[in-house]
Design an enzyme around this catalytic site. Structure first.
Site, PDB file in Angstrom:
ATOM      1  N   HIS A 173      -6.706  96.504-115.522  1.00  0.00           N
ATOM      2  CA  HIS A 173      -6.934  97.660-114.486  1.00  0.00           C
ATOM      3  C   HIS A 173      -6.522  98.553-115.091  1.00  0.00           C
ATOM      4  O   HIS A 173      -6.509  99.475-114.752  1.00  0.00           O
ATOM      5  CB  HIS A 173      -6.963  97.113-112.998  1.00  0.00           C
ATOM      6  CG  HIS A 173      -7.725  95.654-112.920  1.00  0.00           C
ATOM      7  ND1 HIS A 173      -7.434  94.742-112.249  1.00  0.00           N
ATOM      8  CD2 HIS A 173      -9.048  96.018-112.371  1.00  0.00           C
ATOM      9  CE1 HIS A 173      -8.371  93.686-112.158  1.00  0.00           C
ATOM     10  NE2 HIS A 173      -9.484  94.508-112.007  1.00  0.00           N
ATOM     11  N   GLN A 186     -22.403  92.120-104.546  1.00  0.00           N
ATOM     12  CA  GLN A 186     -22.455  91.303-106.128  1.00  0.00           C
ATOM     13  C   GLN A 186     -21.838  90.072-106.059  1.00  0.00           C
ATOM     14  O   GLN A 186     -22.162  89.243-107.423  1.00  0.00           O
ATOM     15  CB  GLN A 186     -21.674  91.885-107.434  1.00  0.00           C
ATOM     16  CG  GLN A 186     -20.285  92.302-106.757  1.00  0.00           C
ATOM     17  CD  GLN A 186     -19.510  93.090-108.207  1.00  0.00           C
ATOM     18  OE1 GLN A 186     -19.642  94.218-107.248  1.00  0.00           O
ATOM     19  NE2 GLN A 186     -19.284  92.686-108.623  1.00  0.00           N
ATOM     20  N   ASP A 215     -16.342  92.847-119.140  1.00  0.00           N
ATOM     21  CA  ASP A 215     -17.331  92.969-118.355  1.00  0.00           C
ATOM     22  C   ASP A 215     -18.600  93.042-119.370  1.00  0.00           C
ATOM     23  O   ASP A 215     -19.641  94.366-118.672  1.00  0.00           O
ATOM     24  CB  ASP A 215     -17.524  92.955-117.021  1.00  0.00           C
ATOM     25  CG  ASP A 215     -16.306  92.678-116.085  1.00  0.00           C
ATOM     26  OD1 ASP A 215     -16.770  91.448-115.673  1.00  0.00           O
ATOM     27  OD2 ASP A 215     -15.568  92.718-115.937  1.00  0.00           O
TER      28      ASP A 215
HETATM   29  P1  AMP Z   1     -13.030  93.845-111.469  1.00  0.00           P
HETATM   30  O1  AMP Z   1     -12.380  94.224-110.522  1.00  0.00           O
HETATM   31  O2  AMP Z   1     -12.672  92.515-112.103  1.00  0.00           O
HETATM   32  O3  AMP Z   1     -14.234  94.035-110.814  1.00  0.00           O
HETATM   33  O4  AMP Z   1     -12.698  94.962-112.702  1.00  0.00           O
HETATM   34  C1  AMP Z   1     -12.978  95.986-112.621  1.00  0.00           C
HETATM   35  C2  AMP Z   1     -12.943  96.700-113.976  1.00  0.00           C
HETATM   36  O5  AMP Z   1     -11.501  96.219-114.901  1.00  0.00           O
HETATM   37  C3  AMP Z   1     -13.902  97.229-114.935  1.00  0.00           C
HETATM   38  O6  AMP Z   1     -14.509  97.687-115.338  1.00  0.00           O
HETATM   39  C4  AMP Z   1     -13.805  95.737-115.617  1.00  0.00           C
HETATM   40  O7  AMP Z   1     -14.230  95.435-117.383  1.00  0.00           O
HETATM   41  C5  AMP Z   1     -12.315  95.771-115.817  1.00  0.00           C
HETATM   42  N1  AMP Z   1     -11.773  94.919-116.121  1.00  0.00           N
HETATM   43  C6  AMP Z   1     -11.654  93.770-115.274  1.00  0.00           C
HETATM   44  N2  AMP Z   1     -10.545  92.781-116.770  1.00  0.00           N
HETATM   45  C7  AMP Z   1     -10.057  93.644-117.814  1.00  0.00           C
HETATM   46  C8  AMP Z   1      -9.229  93.098-118.789  1.00  0.00           C
HETATM   47  N3  AMP Z   1      -8.852  92.122-119.696  1.00  0.00           N
HETATM   48  N4  AMP Z   1      -9.483  93.756-119.650  1.00  0.00           N
HETATM   49  C9  AMP Z   1      -9.838  95.533-119.315  1.00  0.00           C
HETATM   50  N5  AMP Z   1     -10.473  95.514-118.394  1.00  0.00           N
HETATM   51  C10 AMP Z   1     -10.806  94.639-117.097  1.00  0.00           C
END
Ligand code: AMP
Length: 267
Positions: free
Chosen positions: A36, A60, A149
């Site tokens: 993040h 979701q 993702d």
């Molecule tokens: P989330 O809070 O899991 O919905 O993720 C929020 C954003 O962070 C999304 O665009 C994810 O693809 C990105 N994200 C989650 N994990 C990673 C990671 N390990 N590396 C880069 N971006 C990430």
């Protein structure tokens, strides 16, 4: 950093729209890790105003995947967003974004069906709908997503194209722990032993990528390297012209997804 809880307060905070100001949006569900933070930093580096959203989007989550059980750590998240240079953190309640009577949904039909869509029915309808709501609320010129993702990225890019949204999507590389495991908010659920087992997924994807470079089948090579783990799927996926090898596994009660880029780049 300003923390905003309501749509009305968000609108007040973002007005007036200053001419020439580039607004960047980073949608998230919180429980922040370096993945993040990499998105916040990228947004900070090229935007005049950085807005992050922190919302565990119930729409979701599929059957058997409880949004209430999703990791939450708002106090630490506020500190980390402020330190990363986020200007506005939008952290609404569920009722604020889905008030009683809410009934309008966005569906990116074909891309949402296989892989994650097959294993998490309704997942991408929830993703597409919340992203469109956030885009409409924040009016960003740039929106930041992780390639972690990959299918979500493909769905969002298609949504932006199909609905003529006036924003550009930036895709950032997956941030990993030193041992190769992709960072995920859900990793906190893994026991030490499960975490060791989970390493088979990035290793299998790397084996698949190596096979692909040599002209062999990446899916077969990844499957053979999974160390006995039975994946929900292993498949190649097109992300707006890039070719990605993606996989999902269940380790105990935790479901992990990961992917590697086979062809194309993120810039
Ligand atoms: P989330 O809070 O899991 O919905 O993720 C929020 C954003 O962070 C999304 O665009 C994810 O693809 C990105 N994200 C989650 N994990 C990673 C990671 N390990 N590396 C880069 N971006 C990430």
């Amino acid at each position: 950093m300003r923390v905003v809880r309501t749509v009305a307060d968000l609108r007040r905070t973002l007005e007036p729209d200053e001419p020439g100001r580039v607004v960047g949006l980073v949608p998230t569900m919180g429980a922040y890790h370096e993945g993040h933070l990499s998105l916040f930093r990228a947004a900070r580096a090229e935007c005049g105003l950085v807005v992050a959203s922190l919302f565990v989007n119930p729409a979701q989550f599929g059957p058997g995947d409880d949004p209430e059980a999703y990791p939450r750590n708002e106090a630490a998240d506020l500190e980390r967003t402020a330190a990363a240079g986020v200007d506005v953190l939008f952290a609404p309640s569920v009722d604020e974004l889905y008030p009683p009577g809410f009934q309008t949904w966005v569906e990116v039909e074909e891309l949402s069906r296989p892989l994650e869509g097959e294993h998490r029915p309704g997942h991408f309808r929830g993703v597409a709908t919340i992203c469109l709501k956030l885009f409409n609320l924040v009016h960003p010129q740039l929106a930041y997503f992780g390639l972690k993702d990959a299918q979500q990225a493909a769905v969002v890019l298609q949504l932006v194209r199909d609905l003529n949204l006036e924003l550009r999507v930036r895709l950032l590389p997956t941030v990993r722990d030193a041992d190769g495991l992709a960072l995920s908010s859900r990793n906190v659920f893994l026991s030490q032993q499960e975490r060791t087992l989970a390493l088979a997924l990035p290793r299998a994807l790397a084996a698949g990528a190596a096979a692909d470079r040599e002209g062999s089948d990446p899916v077969a090579a990844a499957r053979a390297a999974l160390n006995g783990l039975a994946p929900d799927y292993l498949a190649t996926l097109d992300v707006d012209g890039r070719r990605v090898l993606a996989g999902a596994v269940r380790i105990g009660k935790t479901r992990l997804i990961d992917n590697v880029l086979l062809e194309g780049d993120l810039a």
